[in-house]
Write a protein that holds these residues in place. Structure first.
Motif, PDB file in Angstrom:
ATOM      1  N   UNK A   1       9.287  22.289 -24.650  1.00 22.00           N
ATOM      2  CA  UNK A   1      10.552  22.335 -24.100  1.00 22.00           C
ATOM      3  C   UNK A   1      11.035  21.910 -22.729  1.00 22.00           C
ATOM      4  N   UNK A   2       9.944  21.344 -22.299  1.00 17.90           N
ATOM      5  CA  UNK A   2      10.412  20.730 -20.999  1.00 17.90           C
ATOM      6  C   UNK A   2      11.379  19.729 -20.828  1.00 17.90           C
ATOM      7  N   UNK A   3      12.170  19.985 -19.579  1.00 16.44           N
ATOM      8  CA  UNK A   3      13.081  18.658 -19.343  1.00 16.44           C
ATOM      9  C   UNK A   3      12.805  17.750 -18.632  1.00 16.44           C
ATOM     10  N   UNK A   4      11.483  17.380 -18.361  1.00 14.03           N
ATOM     11  CA  UNK A   4      10.858  16.603 -17.156  1.00 14.03           C
ATOM     12  C   UNK A   4      10.793  17.230 -15.992  1.00 14.03           C
ATOM     13  N   UNK A   5      11.084  18.364 -16.030  1.00 17.02           N
ATOM     14  CA  UNK A   5      10.901  18.859 -14.669  1.00 17.02           C
ATOM     15  C   UNK A   5      12.197  19.436 -13.969  1.00 17.02           C
ATOM     16  N   UNK A   6      13.067  19.061 -14.477  1.00 17.99           N
ATOM     17  CA  UNK A   6      14.554  19.240 -13.799  1.00 17.99           C
ATOM     18  C   UNK A   6      15.042  20.753 -14.128  1.00 17.99           C
ATOM     19  N   UNK A   7      14.792  21.059 -15.095  1.00 15.20           N
ATOM     20  CA  UNK A   7      15.174  22.411 -15.599  1.00 15.20           C
ATOM     21  C   UNK A   7      14.290  23.446 -14.746  1.00 15.20           C
ATOM     22  N   UNK A   8      12.928  23.418 -14.952  1.00 12.10           N
ATOM     23  CA  UNK A   8      12.017  24.023 -14.212  1.00 12.10           C
ATOM     24  C   UNK A   8      12.075  24.068 -12.985  1.00 12.10           C
ATOM     25  N   UNK A   9      12.867  23.097 -12.066  1.00 17.16           N
ATOM     26  CA  UNK A   9      12.852  23.030 -10.825  1.00 17.16           C
ATOM     27  C   UNK A   9      14.124  23.943 -10.351  1.00 17.16           C
ATOM     28  N   UNK A  10      15.135  23.687 -11.170  1.00 20.85           N
ATOM     29  CA  UNK A  10      16.407  24.621 -11.002  1.00 20.85           C
ATOM     30  C   UNK A  10      16.134  26.129 -11.021  1.00 20.85           C
ATOM     31  N   UNK A  11      15.261  26.252 -12.229  1.00 26.02           N
ATOM     32  CA  UNK A  11      14.939  27.816 -12.475  1.00 26.02           C
ATOM     33  C   UNK A  11      14.227  28.409 -11.249  1.00 26.02           C
ATOM     34  N   UNK A  12      13.086  27.522 -10.784  1.00 22.22           N
ATOM     35  CA  UNK A  12      12.222  27.736  -9.812  1.00 22.22           C
ATOM     36  C   UNK A  12      13.118  28.260  -8.614  1.00 22.22           C
ATOM     37  N   UNK A  13      13.887  27.327  -8.082  1.00 22.27           N
ATOM     38  CA  UNK A  13      14.855  27.685  -6.872  1.00 22.27           C
ATOM     39  C   UNK A  13      15.623  28.666  -7.141  1.00 22.27           C
ATOM     40  N   UNK A  14      16.271  29.028  -8.194  1.00 22.68           N
ATOM     41  CA  UNK A  14      17.057  30.256  -8.351  1.00 22.68           C
ATOM     42  C   UNK A  14      16.173  31.559  -8.305  1.00 22.68           C
ATOM     43  N   UNK A  15      14.886  31.522  -8.859  1.00 22.20           N
ATOM     44  CA  UNK A  15      14.107  32.492  -8.834  1.00 22.20           C
ATOM     45  C   UNK A  15      13.707  32.722  -7.475  1.00 22.20           C
ATOM     46  N   UNK A  16      13.311  31.875  -6.742  1.00 26.74           N
ATOM     47  CA  UNK A  16      12.991  31.908  -5.430  1.00 26.74           C
ATOM     48  C   UNK A  16      13.907  32.394  -4.432  1.00 26.74           C
ATOM     49  N   UNK A  17      15.125  32.148  -4.681  1.00 26.82           N
ATOM     50  CA  UNK A  17      16.369  32.785  -3.797  1.00 26.82           C
ATOM     51  C   UNK A  17      16.357  34.101  -4.178  1.00 26.82           C
ATOM     52  N   UNK A  18      16.365  34.335  -5.142  1.00 26.69           N
ATOM     53  CA  UNK A  18      16.491  35.645  -6.109  1.00 26.69           C
ATOM     54  C   UNK A  18      15.251  36.814  -5.204  1.00 26.69           C
ATOM     55  N   UNK A  19      14.077  36.182  -5.204  1.00 24.03           N
ATOM     56  CA  UNK A  19      12.926  36.681  -4.645  1.00 24.03           C
ATOM     57  C   UNK A  19      13.038  37.037  -3.016  1.00 24.03           C
ATOM     58  N   UNK A  20      13.720  35.971  -2.596  1.00 23.92           N
ATOM     59  CA  UNK A  20      13.830  36.148  -1.021  1.00 23.92           C
ATOM     60  C   UNK A  20      15.012  37.039  -0.810  1.00 23.92           C
ATOM     61  N   UNK A  21      16.048  37.140  -1.530  1.00 23.89           N
ATOM     62  CA  UNK A  21      16.923  38.199  -1.314  1.00 23.89           C
ATOM     63  C   UNK A  21      16.434  39.722  -1.502  1.00 23.89           C
ATOM     64  N   UNK A  22      15.473  39.829  -2.522  1.00 18.06           N
ATOM     65  CA  UNK A  22      14.956  41.086  -2.719  1.00 18.06           C
ATOM     66  C   UNK A  22      13.851  41.354  -1.951  1.00 18.06           C
ATOM     67  N   UNK A  23      13.007  40.460  -1.384  1.00  8.96           N
ATOM     68  CA  UNK A  23      11.838  40.828  -0.813  1.00  8.96           C
ATOM     69  C   UNK A  23      11.766  40.198   0.515  1.00  8.96           C
ATOM     70  N   UNK A  24      12.675  39.837   0.978  1.00  9.82           N
ATOM     71  CA  UNK A  24      12.656  39.101   2.194  1.00  9.82           C
ATOM     72  C   UNK A  24      12.306  40.114   3.397  1.00  9.82           C
ATOM     73  N   UNK A  25      12.864  41.724   3.263  1.00 12.58           N
ATOM     74  CA  UNK A  25      12.446  42.590   4.228  1.00 12.58           C
ATOM     75  C   UNK A  25      10.801  42.842   4.236  1.00 12.58           C
ATOM     76  N   UNK A  26      10.459  42.913   3.024  1.00 15.40           N
ATOM     77  CA  UNK A  26       9.041  43.291   3.090  1.00 15.40           C
ATOM     78  C   UNK A  26       8.256  42.276   3.687  1.00 15.40           C
TER      79      UNK A  26
END
Length: 235
Positions: A55-80
């Motif tokens: 179900x790969x979209x050629x990497x575009x969908x995965x890249x967007x999802x990775x960016x969103x997850x990374x920003x979320x992780x940065x918001x939650x874990x930046x202090x740690x």
């Protein structure tokens, strides 16, 4: 003026110190690099899953999802992550503050060996993760209040940060067998709360751990001086 507020102003004024700038560049750079590496790792995992299940979209969908997850992780874990990284360079910030404001104490300070720095960093990160996980159920219960979860995590991290930021200086002076910090629980909590709040501010949050380490040094030395004065008065 509160000793904590005064310490924060002193710390902010020393941000232009070359020694502090050097640590800021290193710690911020490494912290951001860790999140970038983590984000790339997430992207590669998502890409593998997409190819595996066709179900790969050629990497575009995965890249967007990775960016969103990374920003979320940065918001939650930046202090740690930021504080764990800063632990490795804490001696440099504390030493810079001591050399400028407490030269006599700087001469007596004992640089922590790498193993102890690593142990302190891992313990601090472990405490942060553990207590934030313990606070999670309370935050979930208060979701309906909108602001409740933010208050819960702010209070928890105020306690954790206050301890970590003052211990950076205290461990250089307490000897091989650490005893209780001379900084009061109230001052640690106020300092931790101020830095936890600053971490929520865009861009300023990057400098918050640096300001916190410098301010924690001032707060610790102020407490040590007051304790020494009382000891002298009773002698």
């Amino acid at each position: 003026m509160s000793p904590v507020i005064a310490s924060l102003f002193k710390a902010a004024r020393q941000l232009a110190d070359p020694a502090v700038v050097k640590v800021a560049v290193k710690s911020i750079g490494i912290t951001l690099l860790l999140f970038v590496i983590g984000g790339y790792g997430v992207y590669r995992i998502l890409l593998w899953i997409g190819n595996e299940y066709a179900w790969s979209a050629g990497g575009t969908l995965e890249a967007v999802a990775a960016i969103i997850l990374t920003l979320l992780a940065a918001w939650l874990l930046f202090r740690v992550v930021a504080l764990a990284v800063l632990q490795f360079f804490a001696d440099e910030i504390v030493a810079a503050v001591e050399m400028q404001h407490y030269p006599e104490a700087a001469c007596r300070a004992k640089k922590l060996p790498f193993k102890r720095d690593l142990a302190n960093s891992l313990r601090g990160a472990g405490r942060a993760v553990l207590f934030n996980l313990l606070a999670l159920p309370f935050a979930v219960v208060l979701m309906f209040t909108a602001i409740g979860p933010a208050i819960v995590f702010l209070l928890v991290n105020a306690v954790l940060l206050g301890r970590e930021l003052t211990d950076m200086a205290w461990l250089r002076h307490c000897g091989d067998e650490p005893v209780g910090s001379p900084v009061s629980g109230f001052d640690r909590f106020v300092l931790g709360g101020a830095i936890a709040g600053l971490m929520l501010v865009p861009l300023a949050g990057l400098l918050a751990p640096i300001i916190g380490a410098a301010a924690g040094t001032h707060v610790t030395h102020g407490a040590m001086n007051r304790l020494g004065s009382k000891g002298s008065a009773h002698a």
